[in-house]
Design an enzyme around this catalytic site. Structure first.
Site, mmCIF file in Angstrom:
data_model
loop_
_atom_site.group_PDB
_atom_site.id
_atom_site.type_symbol
_atom_site.label_atom_id
_atom_site.label_comp_id
_atom_site.label_asym_id
_atom_site.label_seq_id
_atom_site.Cartn_x
_atom_site.Cartn_y
_atom_site.Cartn_z
ATOM 1 N N ALA A 60 50.765 13.267 59.678
ATOM 2 C CA ALA A 60 49.430 13.376 60.252
ATOM 3 C C ALA A 60 49.163 12.194 61.192
ATOM 4 O O ALA A 60 49.457 11.039 60.868
ATOM 5 C CB ALA A 60 48.388 13.412 59.143
ATOM 6 N N GLN A 102 50.977 16.872 64.182
ATOM 7 C CA GLN A 102 49.804 17.256 63.400
ATOM 8 C C GLN A 102 48.635 16.355 63.787
ATOM 9 O O GLN A 102 48.696 15.133 63.671
ATOM 10 C CB GLN A 102 50.056 17.149 61.901
ATOM 11 C CG GLN A 102 48.914 17.772 61.103
ATOM 12 C CD GLN A 102 49.056 17.603 59.619
ATOM 13 O OE1 GLN A 102 48.922 16.503 59.112
ATOM 14 N NE2 GLN A 102 49.300 18.699 58.902
ATOM 15 N N HIS A 178 45.058 19.747 61.780
ATOM 16 C CA HIS A 178 44.925 19.562 60.331
ATOM 17 C C HIS A 178 43.485 19.900 59.930
ATOM 18 O O HIS A 178 42.572 19.103 60.140
ATOM 19 C CB HIS A 178 45.250 18.111 59.979
ATOM 20 C CG HIS A 178 45.519 17.874 58.519
ATOM 21 N ND1 HIS A 178 45.160 18.755 57.532
ATOM 22 C CD2 HIS A 178 46.112 16.819 57.874
ATOM 23 C CE1 HIS A 178 45.525 18.275 56.349
ATOM 24 N NE2 HIS A 178 46.104 17.107 56.540
ATOM 25 N N TYR A 183 39.856 16.747 54.629
ATOM 26 C CA TYR A 183 39.610 15.846 55.763
ATOM 27 C C TYR A 183 38.496 16.410 56.640
ATOM 28 O O TYR A 183 37.823 17.370 56.261
ATOM 29 C CB TYR A 183 40.917 15.592 56.505
ATOM 30 C CG TYR A 183 41.924 14.856 55.648
ATOM 31 C CD1 TYR A 183 41.656 13.567 55.177
ATOM 32 C CD2 TYR A 183 43.113 15.462 55.247
ATOM 33 C CE1 TYR A 183 42.553 12.894 54.356
ATOM 34 C CE2 TYR A 183 44.017 14.792 54.425
ATOM 35 C CZ TYR A 183 43.734 13.515 53.983
ATOM 36 O OH TYR A 183 44.606 12.849 53.160
ATOM 37 N N ARG A 230 46.548 24.169 60.186
ATOM 38 C CA ARG A 230 46.836 24.045 58.753
ATOM 39 C C ARG A 230 45.550 24.159 57.956
ATOM 40 O O ARG A 230 44.570 23.463 58.238
ATOM 41 C CB ARG A 230 47.520 22.708 58.449
ATOM 42 C CG ARG A 230 48.158 22.686 57.055
ATOM 43 C CD ARG A 230 48.796 21.365 56.724
ATOM 44 N NE ARG A 230 49.895 21.534 55.776
ATOM 45 C CZ ARG A 230 50.302 20.603 54.922
ATOM 46 N NH1 ARG A 230 49.707 19.425 54.889
ATOM 47 N NH2 ARG A 230 51.316 20.826 54.096
ATOM 48 N N GLY A 320 58.184 19.751 51.788
ATOM 49 C CA GLY A 320 57.747 18.388 52.014
ATOM 50 C C GLY A 320 58.638 17.372 51.344
ATOM 51 O O GLY A 320 59.622 16.900 51.919
#
Length: 380
Positions: A60, A102, A178, A183, A230, A320
């Site tokens: 990110a 991202q 993102h 967030y 995402r 991941g």
């Protein structure tokens, strides 16, 4: 042949396999939130589509100074950051890989010490996140945020658009917005967090407004066929619950974005790093509303991924943590070779040795990793 080793396409981005590297925050950026000098080697080790990832989603990257919530996380909004990322994308492309950036704004998941002038972080609420920010003093509780004013919202959209332009200038093959995991954009989506009553909150349409405007602005900069999104529609954390109308909310989002022709949607199924059935949600019904690439994530094994692709529930699967210790994850899948275990103590930084737990995991048959030569530094 395993369905994971067949090609596919996300918009304008060709994927040699269905194996994608998920975004992994590693907290190794240097002064100015510029990617680490070791970042080109780290990403290049995982970039060969025959042995690693057919597509890499970068860690990110914050789109503005206010978007920072974790010390030493890289950004994508200054000339120095663009130059640092250009070295990464060059290294990935030398290996024949594909990489998207991202784009990130943490919103209230931050601390005043990380914000310009020590001001409060911004959000859709003035209630502090029940999380911790990573600061120079270590992990500390997040600061109480302030609510963004209506006249500030176009500026937030412009910050994401600027981040997208910087990413394309840095040589990325595309971008991923993102909008997950609590967030900033997710803070606006969830009625459990968004306290605004009109305009950018209140109704389902109001809560979705920020995401929709960001996606349109980013697609205009990067190209819709190089833009992904995402989401984590059924992740109860860190807000305590998903949106109370999550199925309708995300259905509305995909219907509204359909005219753009986005490259892909990246869906976190369940709770990030936790239960895949943490909250009820019909992912198949959501997928039926989207014509582009469908990328799934959260705790997938090779067998689970093969079954999901074979059954048509996903076009590709993002892995991941397995990519941290297995830069040649695809090769290990092909050979049914055992996977190396990563050291959790070096997920985020490693004191005294920046390579430890980052670029020192060997591929199969290697005593030490084979680092690709650094590409020439181009003009930023």
């Amino acid at each position: 042949m395993s369905p994971l080793f067949t090609p596919t396409r996300f918009g304008a981005i060709d994927l040699a396999t269905r194996i994608v590297m998920a975004p992994l925050t590693r907290n190794r950026a240097v002064e100015g939130n510029v990617p680490s000098p070791l970042a080109p080697a780290y990403y290049a080790q995982r970039a060969d589509p025959e042995t690693g990832a057919a597509l890499i989603v970068s860690e990110a990257t914050q789109v503005c100074r206010e978007g920072l919530g974790y010390l030493h996380a890289p950004g994508i909004h200054t000339a120095g950051q663009v130059a640092g990322w250009k070295r990464v994308t060059d290294a990935v492309h030398v290996r024949g890989g594909r990489i998207v950036a991202q784009l990130w704004h943490v919103g209230r998941v931050s601390h005043a010490s990380l914000q310009p002038g020590g001001l409060p972080p911004v959000s859709s609420t003035d209630v502090a996140a029940r999380r911790k920010a990573y600061t120079a003093e270590g992990l500390v509780p997040c600061s109480p945020p302030r609510v963004l004013r209506a006249d500030e919202m176009p500026g937030v959209v412009a910050q994401f658009a600027h981040g997208a332009r910087c990413a394309m200038d840095a040589g990325f093959d595309g971008v991923e917005v993102h909008a997950a995991n609590g967030y900033l954009i997710d803070q606006f989506l969830r009625d459990s967090v968004n306290t605004l009553r009109e305009g950018w909150g209140g109704s389902l349409e109001g809560r979705a407004r920020l995401l929709l405007e960001v996606m349109r602005a980013v697609a205009a900069e990067a190209g819709a066929d190089r833009t992904g999104m995402r989401i984590s529609p059924a992740n109860p954390l860190p807000c305590g619950a998903p949106d109370s109308e999550a199925q309708a909310l995300f259905g509305h989002v995909l219907d509204a974005l359909a005219p753009l022709g986005l490259a892909f949607v990246h869906v976190i199924e369940g709770q990030t790093g936790g239960a895949r059935d943490a909250w009820p949600f019909d992912y198949a019904a959501l997928r039926a509303r989207f014509a582009g690439g469908w990328l799934v994530n959260n705790g997938y094994t090779q067998a689970m991924a093969e079954e999901a692709v074979a059954a048509g529930r996903a076009d590709a699967v993002a892995f991941g943590k397995p990519f941290i210790a297995n830069p040649d994850l695809a090769l290990r899948f092909r050979l049914a070779a055992p996977l190396a275990a990563a050291d959790p103590k070096t997920y985020y930084e490693s004191a005294g040795d920046p390579a430890r737990g980052y670029t020192d995991y060997p591929a199969l048959g290697e005593a030490s990793p084979a680092l690709p030569p650094a590409p020439p530094v181009g003009d930023a």
